[in-house]
Design a protein around this motif. Structure first.
Motif, PDB file in Angstrom:
ATOM      1  N   LYS A 437       0.816  -1.218   0.000  1.00  0.00           N
ATOM      2  CA  LYS A 437       0.000   0.000   0.000  1.00  0.00           C
ATOM      3  C   LYS A 437       0.850   1.269   0.000  1.00  0.00           C
ATOM      4  O   LYS A 437       0.401   2.319  -0.479  1.00  0.00           O
ATOM      5  CB  LYS A 437      -0.934   0.002   1.215  1.00  0.00           C
ATOM      6  N   GLY A 473       0.049   1.861  -4.823  1.00  0.00           N
ATOM      7  CA  GLY A 473      -0.304   1.033  -3.674  1.00  0.00           C
ATOM      8  C   GLY A 473      -1.134  -0.193  -3.974  1.00  0.00           C
ATOM      9  O   GLY A 473      -1.617  -0.851  -3.057  1.00  0.00           O
ATOM     10  N   LYS A 474      -1.298  -0.519  -5.269  1.00  0.00           N
ATOM     11  CA  LYS A 474      -2.103  -1.678  -5.630  1.00  0.00           C
ATOM     12  C   LYS A 474      -1.367  -2.549  -6.647  1.00  0.00           C
ATOM     13  O   LYS A 474      -0.659  -2.044  -7.512  1.00  0.00           O
ATOM     14  CB  LYS A 474      -3.451  -1.251  -6.205  1.00  0.00           C
TER      15      LYS A 474
END
Length: 544
Positions: A437, A473-474
């Motif tokens: 993340k 963050g993904k």
């Protein structure tokens, strides 16, 4: 040839040379062969013949290793068995110091006369070698332990499991992969049992029973429209355990992009996932070269630890003893003597440990009768120690050996081998999902793949079995042809932290080669998922 294909094929070639045909490790025995351990009283009597004969011939020190080595491998491909090898090797190795020099001899004839003759030969060799000696052997002191024993704490002896049951498991793994869309799969199970007895003139009589296991496979899928293919190897770890390793425990499950277990292994589930992954790899986009934050899973990072930390902290490499075969080390003695060499960031704490439960290197005593323990190699990013055996300890000013001596057979001379070398997990609670993340541009890498590293263990390149792109963050999807390049000091100084102990897992090398004549050993490397900031990544699929 594309660079990616070259690196893949080269890596496969190197892997093949390091994975010996175990039928060469002893005589073939029946598949249901499971001998009773040799009585310790008999082994002590044989050992005493050696120790007494060595003293009478003028040796100032002697040790003897009586070893029975059981090796089993089962190999399958798709719906058929390719090979089953079951071997036993039994004999003794005798090492002495006479006139300040080492001598060694071995024999598989274990009657009293043959044992005495082999001992006499070892002493003769030492005395002849002593004529060329420039400095006598300096052996660190070692107390005798009397009669003691140690066993790998197994729940199920893999050699007691019927071969048919193990074959059925592998064929079931293959079927699961084929049902998932794999074009080809081969799977293998390796089992090793070392029954070793050590005795020395220091007064030790040490009986050990050591078990190791490694299940592995390679899944391949071909795109028939263009002839391209992708593979994925097992994400298993070889372990110092019994057959219980093959029985997954749902309480140990680590859920994420890939389902893994902390200490057990679900081979069928891994094969199912691998069949899906090779299909995704065929459709994955090539990685864009550049600087990335890397999130390295323990199934991948263990190998980088092995090559860039484990090998360069071997004292014999540092001293140049391995230069002809495997190279030297950039971690020269002056760096250690300075007490301030910046190996890595303050988050880097790496320990050597010969006692870690479940690890490949776990034993009670090494092959010099030294009780094994744990010590720091890198502390808060600073180089603080190496790996030593008894005749090296004085070089570092140590009063005793660190217990890093090992021989792969009774007929091999024991010498310095790597203990388990592991990166300590972070202290603050942190999961891999939470780590991801916080990353804007990154790659998440799992599984060992092709690699290269120079002879000083400094400049390197590593790729992975699976690689996922991280944006804002993904995890946004799989990419292929990614490899990171760095030098060891640069790489470990980019370490930005690790997940906590809940994510800590072992990886390892089952057939780690070293020495001339060559020997193999097994060693584990533990870590949690770890972040490295701003590392250079290249695309290995581009033409060169």
């Amino acid at each position: 040839m594309k660079r990616r294909n070259f690196l893949y094929l080269a890596g496969m070639g190197v892997g093949a040379t390091m994975m010996p045909d175990i039928s060469a490790l002893g005589k073939t025995v029946p598949l249901d062969y499971l001998p009773e351990p040799v009585d310790a009283i008999l082994k002590k009597k044989m050992a005493d013949i050696v120790l007494n004969a060595a003293r009478s011939k003028g040796a100032s020190y002697a040790d003897v290793r009586i070893g029975r080595y059981l090796n089993q491998s089962i190999s399958t491909r798709e719906n058929r068995v390719q090979n089953i090898a079951n071997t036993e090797s039994y004999g003794m190795g005798i090492r002495v110091i006479a006139n300040g020099c080492w001598g060694f001899a071995s024999t598989d004839k274990l009657d009293n006369d043959s044992i005495a003759k082999a001992t006499e030969l070892a002493v003769q060799i030492a005395k002849v070698n002593a004529k060329l000696l420039t400095e006598p052997v300096q052996l660190a002191s070692q107390k005798g332990y009397g009669e003691v024993s140690w066993k790998t704490p197994i729940e199920k002896n893999g050699f007691e499991i019927p071969v048919k049951e193990k074959v059925d498991l592998l064929l079931g793994v293959n079927a699961a992969a084929k049902e998932g869309g794999a074009s080809f799969i081969n799977s293998t199970l390796f089992l090793i049992n070392e029954q070793k007895y050590f005795a020395s003139t220091d007064g030790s009589y040490i009986d050990q029973d050591i078990h190791r296991i490694w299940p592995t496979f390679t899944v391949t899928k071909i795109d028939k429209s263009n002839g391209s293919f992708q593979t994925r190897d097992a994400l298993s770890s070889p372990m110092g355990m019994g057959y219980e390793y093959m029985i997954p425990d749902e309480n140990e499950k680590i859920k994420g992009l890939v389902t893994l277990y902390k200490k057990r292994y679900d081979m069928i589930e891994d094969a199912k996932q691998a069949a899906v992954h090779v299909g995704e790899k065929l459709q994955a986009k090539p990685v864009e070269p550049g600087k990335y934050d890397l999130v390295l899973d323990p199934t991948h990072l263990f190998l980088t630890i092995h090559e860039s930390v484990g090998h360069p902290t071997e004292l014999d490499r540092v001293l140049g003893y391995e230069a002809n075969y495997a190279g030297t080390s950039f971690l020269t003695l002056d760096k250690w003597e300075s007490k301030k060499f910046n190996f890595g960031s303050k988050q880097v704490n790496i320990v050597a440990d010969k006692t870690q439960s479940g690890s490949l290197g776990a034993v009670g005593y090494d092959d010099e009768g030294v009780k094994c323990g744990k010590w720091d190699l890198i502390k808060d990013g600073i180089l603080v120690n190496y790996q030593t055996i008894r005749d090296q300890a004085h070089i570092l000013g140590l009063n005793e050996s660190q217990g890093c001596c090992y021989a792969d057979s009774w007929s091999s001379v024991q010498f310095q081998r790597m203990p388990n070398v592991s990166l300590q997990p972070g202290k603050a609670p942190l999961t891999s999902a939470e780590m991801i993340k916080g990353i804007d541009k990154g790659l998440y890498m799992l599984g060992r793949n092709s690699y290269s590293i120079d002879q000083q263990r400094y400049n390197f390149q590593f790729s992975s079995q699976l690689c996922y792109e991280i944006k804002a963050g993904k995890v946004v999807g799989m990419v292929r042809d990614a490899a990171y390049q760095a030098n060891t000091q640069e790489f470990w100084n980019s370490c930005a932290g690790s997940c906590d102990e809940k994510d800590y897992r072992l990886g390892g090398s089952f057939f780690d080669g070293k020495g001339q004549p060559g020997q193999i050993s097994a060693v584990s490397h533990g870590c949690a998922t770890t972040k490295f900031s701003g590392v250079s990544v290249i695309n290995t699929g581009r033409k060169i």
